[in-house]
Design an enzyme around this catalytic site. Structure first.
Site, PDB file in Angstrom:
ATOM      1  N   CYS A 294      21.333  17.167  20.728  1.00  0.00           N
ATOM      2  CA  CYS A 294      21.244  16.238  20.166  1.00  0.00           C
ATOM      3  C   CYS A 294      21.988  15.653  18.898  1.00  0.00           C
ATOM      4  CB  CYS A 294      19.694  16.294  19.988  1.00  0.00           C
ATOM      5  SG  CYS A 294      19.380  17.300  19.025  1.00  0.00           S
ATOM      6  N   ARG A 323      23.414  30.024  22.000  1.00  0.00           N
ATOM      7  CA  ARG A 323      22.880  30.283  21.207  1.00  0.00           C
ATOM      8  C   ARG A 323      22.635  32.190  21.075  1.00  0.00           C
ATOM      9  NH1 ARG A 323      17.535  26.512  22.975  1.00  0.00           N
ATOM     10  NH2 ARG A 323      18.391  24.461  21.902  1.00  0.00           N
ATOM     11  N   GLN A 341      22.231  23.096  29.954  1.00  0.00           N
ATOM     12  CA  GLN A 341      20.821  22.320  29.501  1.00  0.00           C
ATOM     13  C   GLN A 341      20.646  20.637  30.449  1.00  0.00           C
ATOM     14  OE1 GLN A 341      20.253  21.481  25.317  1.00  0.00           O
ATOM     15  NE2 GLN A 341      18.439  23.706  25.054  1.00  0.00           N
ATOM     16  N   ASP A 343      20.022  18.457  29.322  1.00  0.00           N
ATOM     17  CA  ASP A 343      19.353  17.494  28.374  1.00  0.00           C
ATOM     18  C   ASP A 343      19.521  16.265  28.850  1.00  0.00           C
ATOM     19  OD1 ASP A 343      18.552  17.189  26.041  1.00  0.00           O
ATOM     20  OD2 ASP A 343      20.226  18.598  25.153  1.00  0.00           O
ATOM     21  N   HIS A 345      18.620  12.447  25.892  1.00  0.00           N
ATOM     22  CA  HIS A 345      18.094  11.922  25.049  1.00  0.00           C
ATOM     23  C   HIS A 345      17.377  10.516  24.709  1.00  0.00           C
ATOM     24  CE1 HIS A 345      19.683  15.398  23.156  1.00  0.00           C
ATOM     25  NE2 HIS A 345      18.859  15.540  22.386  1.00  0.00           N
ATOM     26  N   LYS A 425       5.720  18.956  20.842  1.00  0.00           N
ATOM     27  CA  LYS A 425       6.964  18.796  21.930  1.00  0.00           C
ATOM     28  C   LYS A 425       5.517  18.489  22.900  1.00  0.00           C
ATOM     29  CE  LYS A 425       8.479  23.356  21.676  1.00  0.00           C
ATOM     30  NZ  LYS A 425       9.200  24.505  21.705  1.00  0.00           N
ATOM     31  N   HIS A 471      14.026  13.632  22.692  1.00  0.00           N
ATOM     32  CA  HIS A 471      14.581  14.702  23.261  1.00  0.00           C
ATOM     33  C   HIS A 471      14.052  15.326  25.067  1.00  0.00           C
ATOM     34  CE1 HIS A 471      15.856  16.267  19.542  1.00  0.00           C
ATOM     35  NE2 HIS A 471      15.237  15.358  19.077  1.00  0.00           N
TER      36      HIS A 471
END
Length: 596
Positions: A294, A323, A341, A343, A345, A425, A471
């Site tokens: 992000c 991570r 991911q 992912d 946004h 979330k 997200h």
RNA sequence: GCCGCUGUAGCUCAGCUGGUAGAGCACAUCAUUCGUAAUGAUGGGGUCGGAGGUUCGAGUCCUCUCAGCGGCACCA
């Protein structure tokens, strides 16, 4: 149960599991004096009880405990319910040295009765209800495993010894259940991943996946599929840096909150001479491998002025994130240190949150349907204690997510306090082979990060405004999703995902030329084909490729070469279909066409 | 990170109370050309997760350590 129901609520008719837990606790206290009892609820397909004891239980103890339990069951002692005054209950458990029970009672709300269930001499604090006697537990139970657990789920408190068990009406049900567990274990993605040569892990890169050619074929198919889905849903795709300065992470807030789980790299040129320290000087500047995408996406958003006309801006990335997860958390493909991911946004105005959330849920479900997932568990995780942003903002964000779900009649449960520090979330959980659920998809509403990293757009009024950031991920991580997918399909991938779609197996050397020719024809149509022209018997080849879970085996011998046909055999069936090479090419390439 | 368990050939696993490693599959070579779930013979391959210790001698005992597994805690 021997008391009337006075309050509303649902009553589980089956209390066998909690009865069994009580019987187990009695057996444990009899066999291991000095052991303190804590709590012992029933869970899906079983029960557990947490004990406090200096010395941990061993696997051998389980058999001893089971034997003792059987004696108690045979004793057929009645379960009787009593209501005690609070003070008396506390005094009683104190005198027995049951400190955990005392703590439990002290924490019960003042209005609540202290309910005690007795089975002969032994008794336990319990909400109940229970069956009439211990005999009703029956003999169809089994203690399955031992584990450590923290008192009250708090890692700062005492470590307890948890014993898990399962209890059924009769031996047949128990056997059935054990059989199902064994079958589920055979679907384990780590086992299939090895057998099918999809990926491996090794010490030197613990928690990170080595994708083998076959596994990576699946990976790529899925990535490409999601890319098509996102294209169709109005997303743009980007790629952002792997390493970024700690300054950016400080600004985003991750540095203070998650630094211990980040891989930090000193921004210093190391010494190369033997015997010298790696770094000449104490590093002053640090970089970090990105744990999420992000902040990088905001950097792209901030390039140039954005207008309200640009919103919603949906920015996607197959972002490779690192991570540093706790060692004990790592698990095959499910919990890794390096993940990719799917992912994205969505930068939007507050007014657009609801419609974007709704569109996302629809997109997510259309993807899950393509993979055949129907058992999706949705959680709405609300504000945690440590959070950024004011309550009015949280109210709005939580409301928007709940509305999106309700508008589509999606059932969900609340997970109070489990939201991210920047916003609430939605979590979309899928099950693995043995029934554990894993968060895959997510939708998070964030008012904080755009503020911290100063993202703005020009509104209709000509002034600068703060965008809201959503997200979101559908698969979550490719790694975890493929892990679940392997177990979901038990390795029998549908044609479009299967790493090798067709194996052409020749019967004799004479058919080798035709086998190669047929393979070339199928490959030209876009199919993933291998040939097996070894001098092995056809039975051997069929067995081997069936065990490899190849969806289609095409056998070719003199007959097929002569007639330019293929004898097709589908995984899971021993039927053979003779079909012309042209028709097979058409048919299979149609069937293998990926979803879009 | 915490508690427990496990760690032997590429894979699956055997190796009792300590005496210098075994099987099946896989692999290689040769023979076999055999129509839908394992053709036969021969052969190569491990120092027993790693480090240290006890012992005349350790895969087998002890200590430390790493990883995997089952949970717990954590999960932006």
């Amino acid at each position: 149960m021997d008391f009337p129901i006075t309050a509303d609520g649902t009553l589980s008719i089956i209390t066998r599991e909690s009865d069994a837990a009580h019987v187990m606790a009695e057996a444990v206290q009899k066999l291991f004096p000095g052991t303190q009892v804590t709590i012992g609820p029933s869970i899906e397909n079983g029960f557990y009880y947490d004990f406090y004891r200096e010395k941990p239980f061993t696997p051998d103890d389980l058999a001893t405990i089971e034997a003792e339990m059987k004696k108690i069951v045979e004793g057929g002692k009645p379960f009787t319910r009593e209501v005690w005054p609070r003070a008396e209950a506390i005094k009683f458990f104190k005198s027995k040295g049951e400190n955990f029970k005392v703590e439990l009672i002290e924490n019960l709300p003042g209005s609540e009765d202290i309910r005690i269930y007795k089975q002969g001499e032994w008794l336990d604090l319990c909400r109940g209800p229970h069956m009439p006697t211990t005999k009703h537990v029956g003999m169809a139970f089994k203690l399955t495993h031992i584990a450590g657990a923290y008192w009250r789920g708090d890692h700062k408190r005492e470590q307890l010894q948890r014993i898990y068990g399962t209890a059924w009406r009769d031996q047949k049900e128990l056997d059935n259940h054990l059989q199902m567990v064994a079958e589920a274990e055979a679907r384990d993605h780590r086992k299939l991943g090895k057998e099918m040569d999809l990926f491996h892990l090794q010490e030197e890169a613990q928690g990170s996946i080595f994708w083998h050619p076959r596994g990576f074929t699946i990976y790529n198919q899925i990535e490409n599929y999601i890319r098509r889905k996102l294209n169709g849903a109005g997303y743009v795709e980007v790629k952002t840096p792997q390493l970024m300065s700690s300054k950016l992470w400080e600004a985003s807030g991750h540095w203070s909150k998650f630094r211990e789980n980040m891989f930090v790299v000193p921004d210093v040129v190391p010494n190369t001479a033997e015997g010298e320290k790696i770094f000449k000087e104490e590093p002053k500047n640090f970089m970090a491998l990105k744990p999420m995408n992000c902040p990088a996406h905001i950097q792209i958003f901030k390039q140039g002025l954005k207008s309200y006309r640009d919103l919603p801006l949906r920015m996607a990335e197959f972002g490779c994130c690192h991570r540093n997860e706790a060692h004990g958390a790592l698990l095959g493909l499910m919990r890794v240190r390096q993940m990719t991911q799917d992912d994205a946004h969505i930068f939007c105005t507050p007014d657009q949150i609801a419609s974007e959330a709704e569109a996302f849920c629809k997109l997510l479900y259309s993807v899950y349907e393509d993979f055949g997932f129907t058992d999706v568990h949705i959680k709405l995780a609300t504000r945690p204690d440590a959070r950024a942003g004011d309550d009015a903002t949280w109210d709005r964000a939580e409301g928007a997510l709940a509305t999106a779900l309700k508008s589509q009649n999606l059932e969900f449960t609340y997970a109070p306090g489990e939201g991210a520090f920047y916003g609430p979330k939605l979590e979309f959980h899928l099950r693995d082979a043995i029934g554990r659920t894993w968060q895959c998809g997510t939708l998070q509403c964030d008012f904080v990060l755009p503020e911290r990293l100063d993202a703005t757009y020009i509104g209709e009024d000509g002034a600068r405004h703060r965008p809201v950031m959503l997200h979101r991920a559908i698969l979550g991580s490719l790694e975890r999703f493929i892990g679940i997918l392997i177990e979901h399909y038990a390795g029998r991938f549908p044609l479009w995902l299967s790493p090798i779609q067709v194996v052409i197996a020749s019967i004799t050397e004479a058919a080798e030329g035709y086998a190669n020719e047929a393979a070339a024809a199928l490959r030209a149509a876009g199919l993933r084909v291998e040939t097996d022209t070894r001098s092995e018997k056809i039975n051997y080849k069929i067995r081997e490729h069936s065990l490899q879970k190849i969806p289609v085996i095409a056998v070719v011998g003199a007959k097929e070469a002569e007639g330019r046909t293929l004898a097709l055999r589908r995984l899971g069936s021993d039927a053979q279909t003779l079909i012309s090479l042209d028709d097979a090419t058409r048919q299979l390439s149609m069937e293998a066409k990926p979803h879009s």
